[in-house]
Design an enzyme around this catalytic site. Sequence first.
Site, PDB file in Angstrom:
ATOM      1  N   THR A  12      47.901  16.672  13.241  1.00  0.00           N
ATOM      2  CA  THR A  12      47.046  16.656  12.048  1.00  0.00           C
ATOM      3  C   THR A  12      45.585  16.405  12.428  1.00  0.00           C
ATOM      4  O   THR A  12      44.724  16.351  11.559  1.00  0.00           O
ATOM      5  CB  THR A  12      47.475  15.569  11.031  1.00  0.00           C
ATOM      6  OG1 THR A  12      47.130  14.289  11.553  1.00  0.00           O
ATOM      7  CG2 THR A  12      48.960  15.628  10.721  1.00  0.00           C
ATOM      8  N   GLY A  13      45.321  16.233  13.712  1.00  0.00           N
ATOM      9  CA  GLY A  13      43.970  15.864  14.149  1.00  0.00           C
ATOM     10  C   GLY A  13      43.003  17.039  14.123  1.00  0.00           C
ATOM     11  O   GLY A  13      43.372  18.180  13.812  1.00  0.00           O
ATOM     12  N   TYR A  14      41.773  16.750  14.490  1.00  0.00           N
ATOM     13  CA  TYR A  14      40.690  17.741  14.422  1.00  0.00           C
ATOM     14  C   TYR A  14      41.014  18.978  15.271  1.00  0.00           C
ATOM     15  O   TYR A  14      40.951  20.109  14.786  1.00  0.00           O
ATOM     16  CB  TYR A  14      39.393  17.087  14.891  1.00  0.00           C
ATOM     17  CG  TYR A  14      38.190  17.979  14.782  1.00  0.00           C
ATOM     18  CD1 TYR A  14      37.607  18.249  13.542  1.00  0.00           C
ATOM     19  CD2 TYR A  14      37.624  18.558  15.913  1.00  0.00           C
ATOM     20  CE1 TYR A  14      36.497  19.076  13.442  1.00  0.00           C
ATOM     21  CE2 TYR A  14      36.509  19.382  15.819  1.00  0.00           C
ATOM     22  CZ  TYR A  14      35.954  19.637  14.586  1.00  0.00           C
ATOM     23  OH  TYR A  14      34.850  20.469  14.497  1.00  0.00           O
ATOM     24  N   ARG A  35      54.686  11.243  12.734  1.00  0.00           N
ATOM     25  CA  ARG A  35      54.782   9.798  12.951  1.00  0.00           C
ATOM     26  C   ARG A  35      55.008   9.072  11.631  1.00  0.00           C
ATOM     27  O   ARG A  35      54.295   9.357  10.654  1.00  0.00           O
ATOM     28  CB  ARG A  35      53.501   9.275  13.612  1.00  0.00           C
ATOM     29  CG  ARG A  35      53.251   9.858  15.000  1.00  0.00           C
ATOM     30  CD  ARG A  35      52.026   9.247  15.656  1.00  0.00           C
ATOM     31  NE  ARG A  35      50.800   9.449  14.918  1.00  0.00           N
ATOM     32  CZ  ARG A  35      49.989   8.477  14.525  1.00  0.00           C
ATOM     33  NH1 ARG A  35      50.275   7.216  14.796  1.00  0.00           N
ATOM     34  NH2 ARG A  35      48.887   8.744  13.867  1.00  0.00           N
ATOM     35  N   LYS A  44      47.043  13.757   5.769  1.00  0.00           N
ATOM     36  CA  LYS A  44      47.864  14.121   6.931  1.00  0.00           C
ATOM     37  C   LYS A  44      49.203  14.711   6.485  1.00  0.00           C
ATOM     38  O   LYS A  44      49.670  15.705   7.040  1.00  0.00           O
ATOM     39  CB  LYS A  44      48.110  12.893   7.813  1.00  0.00           C
ATOM     40  CG  LYS A  44      46.936  12.535   8.723  1.00  0.00           C
ATOM     41  CD  LYS A  44      47.254  11.309   9.561  1.00  0.00           C
ATOM     42  CE  LYS A  44      46.118  10.912  10.466  1.00  0.00           C
ATOM     43  NZ  LYS A  44      46.008  11.720  11.678  1.00  0.00           N
ATOM     44  N   LYS A 139      41.014   9.831  31.010  1.00  0.00           N
ATOM     45  CA  LYS A 139      41.677  11.140  31.172  1.00  0.00           C
ATOM     46  C   LYS A 139      42.144  11.324  32.619  1.00  0.00           C
ATOM     47  O   LYS A 139      43.187  11.925  32.867  1.00  0.00           O
ATOM     48  CB  LYS A 139      40.745  12.269  30.711  1.00  0.00           C
ATOM     49  CG  LYS A 139      40.611  12.304  29.180  1.00  0.00           C
ATOM     50  CD  LYS A 139      39.730  13.424  28.649  1.00  0.00           C
ATOM     51  CE  LYS A 139      39.733  13.390  27.116  1.00  0.00           C
ATOM     52  NZ  LYS A 139      38.865  14.416  26.504  1.00  0.00           N
ATOM     53  N   ARG A 143      45.834  12.125  34.065  1.00  0.00           N
ATOM     54  CA  ARG A 143      46.079  13.205  35.040  1.00  0.00           C
ATOM     55  C   ARG A 143      46.882  12.694  36.233  1.00  0.00           C
ATOM     56  O   ARG A 143      47.804  13.354  36.706  1.00  0.00           O
ATOM     57  CB  ARG A 143      44.748  13.775  35.555  1.00  0.00           C
ATOM     58  CG  ARG A 143      44.045  14.682  34.584  1.00  0.00           C
ATOM     59  CD  ARG A 143      42.833  15.313  35.248  1.00  0.00           C
ATOM     60  NE  ARG A 143      42.144  16.206  34.339  1.00  0.00           N
ATOM     61  CZ  ARG A 143      41.217  17.093  34.729  1.00  0.00           C
ATOM     62  NH1 ARG A 143      40.881  17.176  35.996  1.00  0.00           N
ATOM     63  NH2 ARG A 143      40.631  17.884  33.856  1.00  0.00           N
ATOM     64  N   HIS A 271      27.473  10.670  26.243  1.00  0.00           N
ATOM     65  CA  HIS A 271      27.959  12.059  26.375  1.00  0.00           C
ATOM     66  C   HIS A 271      26.804  13.044  26.144  1.00  0.00           C
ATOM     67  O   HIS A 271      26.650  14.029  26.870  1.00  0.00           O
ATOM     68  CB  HIS A 271      29.068  12.354  25.361  1.00  0.00           C
ATOM     69  CG  HIS A 271      30.367  11.635  25.629  1.00  0.00           C
ATOM     70  ND1 HIS A 271      30.823  11.362  26.892  1.00  0.00           N
ATOM     71  CD2 HIS A 271      31.320  11.145  24.787  1.00  0.00           C
ATOM     72  CE1 HIS A 271      31.995  10.732  26.816  1.00  0.00           C
ATOM     73  NE2 HIS A 271      32.315  10.589  25.549  1.00  0.00           N
TER      74      HIS A 271
HETATM   75  P1  NDP Z   1      41.381  13.010  16.284  1.00  0.00           P
HETATM   76  O1  NDP Z   1      40.484  11.829  16.145  1.00  0.00           O
HETATM   77  O2  NDP Z   1      41.254  14.076  15.260  1.00  0.00           O
HETATM   78  O3  NDP Z   1      42.889  12.454  16.379  1.00  0.00           O
HETATM   79  C1  NDP Z   1      43.919  13.289  16.827  1.00  0.00           C
HETATM   80  C2  NDP Z   1      45.257  12.671  16.566  1.00  0.00           C
HETATM   81  O4  NDP Z   1      45.464  11.533  17.353  1.00  0.00           O
HETATM   82  C3  NDP Z   1      45.495  12.165  15.155  1.00  0.00           C
HETATM   83  O5  NDP Z   1      45.659  13.212  14.253  1.00  0.00           O
HETATM   84  C4  NDP Z   1      46.746  11.333  15.355  1.00  0.00           C
HETATM   85  O6  NDP Z   1      47.918  12.147  15.339  1.00  0.00           O
HETATM   86  C5  NDP Z   1      46.610  10.880  16.806  1.00  0.00           C
HETATM   87  N1  NDP Z   1      46.452   9.425  16.848  1.00  0.00           N
HETATM   88  C6  NDP Z   1      45.380   8.696  16.524  1.00  0.00           C
HETATM   89  N2  NDP Z   1      45.665   7.388  16.678  1.00  0.00           N
HETATM   90  C7  NDP Z   1      46.947   7.309  17.091  1.00  0.00           C
HETATM   91  C8  NDP Z   1      47.818   6.229  17.416  1.00  0.00           C
HETATM   92  N3  NDP Z   1      47.408   4.972  17.341  1.00  0.00           N
HETATM   93  N4  NDP Z   1      49.072   6.527  17.799  1.00  0.00           N
HETATM   94  C9  NDP Z   1      49.482   7.799  17.884  1.00  0.00           C
HETATM   95  N5  NDP Z   1      48.716   8.869  17.579  1.00  0.00           N
HETATM   96  C10 NDP Z   1      47.461   8.600  17.197  1.00  0.00           C
HETATM   97  O7  NDP Z   1      41.181  13.639  17.745  1.00  0.00           O
HETATM   98  P2  NDP Z   1      40.237  14.818  18.212  1.00  0.00           P
HETATM   99  O8  NDP Z   1      40.833  16.119  17.817  1.00  0.00           O
HETATM  100  O9  NDP Z   1      38.837  14.534  17.814  1.00  0.00           O
HETATM  101  O10 NDP Z   1      40.286  14.655  19.810  1.00  0.00           O
HETATM  102  C11 NDP Z   1      41.271  15.281  20.584  1.00  0.00           C
HETATM  103  C12 NDP Z   1      40.727  15.522  21.989  1.00  0.00           C
HETATM  104  O11 NDP Z   1      39.557  16.339  21.930  1.00  0.00           O
HETATM  105  C13 NDP Z   1      40.336  14.248  22.744  1.00  0.00           C
HETATM  106  O12 NDP Z   1      40.769  14.351  24.070  1.00  0.00           O
HETATM  107  C14 NDP Z   1      38.820  14.232  22.689  1.00  0.00           C
HETATM  108  O13 NDP Z   1      38.235  13.563  23.775  1.00  0.00           O
HETATM  109  C15 NDP Z   1      38.497  15.730  22.660  1.00  0.00           C
HETATM  110  N6  NDP Z   1      37.229  16.024  21.967  1.00  0.00           N
HETATM  111  C16 NDP Z   1      36.356  16.899  22.523  1.00  0.00           C
HETATM  112  C17 NDP Z   1      35.156  17.198  21.901  1.00  0.00           C
HETATM  113  C18 NDP Z   1      34.228  18.190  22.501  1.00  0.00           C
HETATM  114  O14 NDP Z   1      33.107  18.377  21.996  1.00  0.00           O
HETATM  115  N7  NDP Z   1      34.621  18.873  23.548  1.00  0.00           N
HETATM  116  C19 NDP Z   1      34.777  16.584  20.621  1.00  0.00           C
HETATM  117  C20 NDP Z   1      35.810  15.734  20.078  1.00  0.00           C
HETATM  118  C21 NDP Z   1      36.984  15.469  20.748  1.00  0.00           C
HETATM  119  P3  NDP Z   1      48.859  12.388  14.041  1.00  0.00           P
HETATM  120  O15 NDP Z   1      48.565  13.782  13.674  1.00  0.00           O
HETATM  121  O16 NDP Z   1      50.219  12.155  14.560  1.00  0.00           O
HETATM  122  O17 NDP Z   1      48.437  11.384  13.017  1.00  0.00           O
END
Ligand code: NDP
Length: 312
Positions: A12-14, A35, A44, A139, A143, A271
């Site tokens: 459900t995340g971004y 979850r 979500k 990260k 890895r 960043h």
């Molecule tokens: P989000 O903040 O949207 O979160 C993604 C998911 O993480 C949530 O939907 C949730 O899953 C899960 N989550 C959060 N907290 C918990 C927890 N406590 N336990 C279990 N699951 C949890 O993430 P992003 O999409 O922003 O980030 C994903 C990746 O992308 C990261 O590695 C980040 O570093 C990277 N990124 C890169 C960017 C760029 O510009 N290149 C910009 C932003 C991020 P659920 O769906 O199950 O609730």
Amino acid sequence: MGKCKVLIVGGTGYIGRRLAKASLAQGHETYILHRPEISGDIDKVEILMSFKMQGAHLVPGSFKDFNSLVEAVKLVDVVICAISGVHIRSHQILLQLKLVEAIKEAGNVKRFLPSEFGMDPGKLIDTAMEPGKVTLDEKMVVRKAIEEAGIPFTYVSANCFAGYFLGGLCQFGKILPSRDVVIIHGDGNKKAIYNNEDDIATYAIKTIDDPRTLNKTIYISPPKNILSQREVVQTWEKLIGKELQKITLSKEDFLDSMKVLDYAQQVGISHYNDVCYEGCLTKFKIGDEEEASKLYPEVKYTTVEDYLKRYV
Ligand code: NDP
């Protein structure tokens, strides 16, 4: 042989919801971890229901219940984790160590894509600025665990998410383009790489059953999207038919502003320093065999100009 089955964790995340969409669109049987912790979150739940209506399987499971992770992993060939890694929202990169353990225990996974999707920690860890370096450090910890467990992997280095960087014309803290005045970071000539998040997901799903990407880092660096901040601003000016006033922000003043910010924002500043002032994304060379738009020329990626049109 049918297409591989995919489990999305963080669906459900971004970026996770785009990965789920791309997995379904490319015809993979798609499983999304559901979850119990999110059961009170209507947004979500709605996202999950919409994927279910499109044919995805929702799999109950929690990071607090190791066996549930193992059972979820056993259902599929490929696991993609998109757990959060942005401090201003939530940062859970190291939670993936539990998922790595579950994949090891299940023993059936042919490919794992951990939550990367940003700058490549393998190349940039030594030059990343503190405190943002923590994202790259964590990260790398994940890895190491993957590689020590002998789990087949692909790391997707997605460079800049367009929504975060292009939306605000690369200005820190902005996600909508200016119409009058724009802050230029340094000389504004350092090149970065911007990707539509849906394209990132499309490319990531393309890699999962491709032998060419096994145990490799794949970079999403399409040539037309490698631009400096000034070039991004010029593209926008052309679209709106107006020249913006430019104010230069020196590196020293930019970093000075960190002092009054909280930790999460300091991570963001560091960043931006690496990307906009140091030009870290284009400091190293990659081969055609590592670059997504070369590996998958059939994908018509979104150019910076096309992406910016949505804001006109
Ligand atoms: P989000 O903040 O949207 O979160 C993604 C998911 O993480 C949530 O939907 C949730 O899953 C899960 N989550 C959060 N907290 C918990 C927890 N406590 N336990 C279990 N699951 C949890 O993430 P992003 O999409 O922003 O980030 C994903 C990746 O992308 C990261 O590695 C980040 O570093 C990277 N990124 C890169 C960017 C760029 O510009 N290149 C910009 C932003 C991020 P659920 O769906 O199950 O609730």
